[in-house]
Design an enzyme around this catalytic site. Sequence first.
Site, short mmCIF file in Angstrom:
data_model
loop_
_atom_site.label_atom_id
_atom_site.label_comp_id
_atom_site.label_asym_id
_atom_site.label_seq_id
_atom_site.Cartn_x
_atom_site.Cartn_y
_atom_site.Cartn_z
N HIS A 1 42.09 48.23 45.49
CA HIS A 1 42.77 49.26 44.70
C HIS A 1 41.77 50.01 43.85
O HIS A 1 40.76 49.45 43.41
CB HIS A 1 43.85 48.64 43.80
CG HIS A 1 43.38 47.48 42.98
ND1 HIS A 1 43.24 46.21 43.52
CD2 HIS A 1 43.00 47.39 41.69
CE1 HIS A 1 42.80 45.39 42.57
NE2 HIS A 1 42.64 46.09 41.45
N GLY B 1 36.24 41.50 37.40
CA GLY B 1 37.56 41.81 36.84
C GLY B 1 38.66 41.95 37.87
O GLY B 1 39.79 42.32 37.53
N HIS C 1 46.09 46.25 54.38
CA HIS C 1 45.57 45.21 53.47
C HIS C 1 44.08 45.00 53.72
O HIS C 1 43.66 44.60 54.79
CB HIS C 1 46.31 43.88 53.67
CG HIS C 1 45.79 42.81 52.78
ND1 HIS C 1 46.24 42.62 51.49
CD2 HIS C 1 44.79 41.90 52.96
CE1 HIS C 1 45.58 41.64 50.93
NE2 HIS C 1 44.68 41.17 51.80
N CYS D 1 50.78 38.82 49.32
CA CYS D 1 49.98 39.83 48.61
C CYS D 1 50.93 40.71 47.79
O CYS D 1 51.82 41.36 48.34
CB CYS D 1 49.17 40.68 49.58
SG CYS D 1 48.37 42.09 48.76
N CYS E 1 50.89 44.44 48.85
CA CYS E 1 51.59 44.64 50.12
C CYS E 1 53.10 44.63 49.88
O CYS E 1 53.84 45.42 50.49
CB CYS E 1 51.20 43.58 51.14
SG CYS E 1 49.60 43.84 51.94
N THR F 1 41.66 40.98 39.91
CA THR F 1 42.72 39.96 39.81
C THR F 1 43.71 40.05 40.96
O THR F 1 44.41 39.08 41.23
CB THR F 1 43.49 40.09 38.47
OG1 THR F 1 44.07 41.39 38.40
CG2 THR F 1 42.57 39.87 37.27
N HIS G 1 41.55 52.11 40.34
CA HIS G 1 42.24 52.48 39.11
C HIS G 1 41.90 53.94 38.80
O HIS G 1 40.74 54.34 38.90
CB HIS G 1 41.72 51.65 37.93
CG HIS G 1 41.93 50.17 38.04
ND1 HIS G 1 42.89 49.50 37.32
CD2 HIS G 1 41.29 49.21 38.77
CE1 HIS G 1 42.83 48.20 37.59
NE2 HIS G 1 41.86 48.00 38.47
P1 5GP Z 1 42.25 44.38 38.95
O1 5GP Z 1 42.13 43.59 37.66
O2 5GP Z 1 42.46 43.47 40.13
O3 5GP Z 1 41.17 45.40 39.16
O4 5GP Z 1 43.57 45.25 38.77
C1 5GP Z 1 44.83 44.79 39.06
C2 5GP Z 1 45.78 45.66 38.29
O5 5GP Z 1 47.09 45.46 38.79
C3 5GP Z 1 45.84 45.35 36.80
O6 5GP Z 1 45.46 46.50 36.05
C4 5GP Z 1 47.28 44.93 36.56
O7 5GP Z 1 47.79 45.38 35.33
C5 5GP Z 1 48.00 45.54 37.74
N1 5GP Z 1 49.19 44.83 38.15
C6 5GP Z 1 49.31 43.48 38.31
N2 5GP Z 1 50.55 43.17 38.72
C7 5GP Z 1 51.23 44.35 38.82
C8 5GP Z 1 52.57 44.66 39.19
O8 5GP Z 1 53.39 43.81 39.54
N3 5GP Z 1 52.92 45.98 39.18
C9 5GP Z 1 52.04 46.96 38.80
N4 5GP Z 1 52.47 48.22 38.80
N5 5GP Z 1 50.76 46.69 38.45
C10 5GP Z 1 50.37 45.40 38.45
ZN ZN Z 2 47.88 43.43 50.51
#
Ligand code: 5GP
Ligand code: ZN
Length: 113
Positions: free
Chosen positions: A99, A92, A47, A5, A8, A94, A101
């Site tokens: 988490h 959305g 997690h 992860c 994590c 990924t 935002h």
């Molecule tokens: P999701 O699309 O899952 O809601 O948001 C995942 C977020 O994690 C995305 O906005 C992406 O830019 C961010 N992200 C992905 N990999 C990394 C990383 O290695 N470091 C940081 N700081 N953010 C990441």
């Molecule tokens: Zn995790």
Amino acid sequence: MAKDCLFCKIIAGEIPSDKLYEDDDVFAFRDIAPQAPMHILIIPKQHLHGPEAVMEEHERVIGKLMRKADYIAKKEGLSHYRLVCNNGADAGQTVFHLHMHIIGGRPLSWPPG
Ligand code: 5GP
Ligand code: ZN
């Protein structure tokens, strides 16, 4: 800590991040691909794969996640901001570690695309 992860590994310091806040329960860092002048991610240290994994036993930590999101936003100078939690790929998501935002620093349109 869940094997393989990304978040994590960020909490553990195995992958570097631009950390803004940490306590026993939550961790916050800047998003690597910001969608606005301010784009922060705040995550529980435990997690959980996403919002749908939140159970009654997690209510204290998830409440704290929102309270600390406001604290961090204000500390970073944002009085107006958006909190987003994506659940599932079609929404959305990924990264499959829950988490939130924290997005702000420019006018945000509604509804999202
Ligand atoms: P999701 O699309 O899952 O809601 O948001 C995942 C977020 O994690 C995305 O906005 C992406 O830019 C961010 N992200 C992905 N990999 C990394 C990383 O290695 N470091 C940081 N700081 N953010 C990441
Ligand atoms: Zn995790």
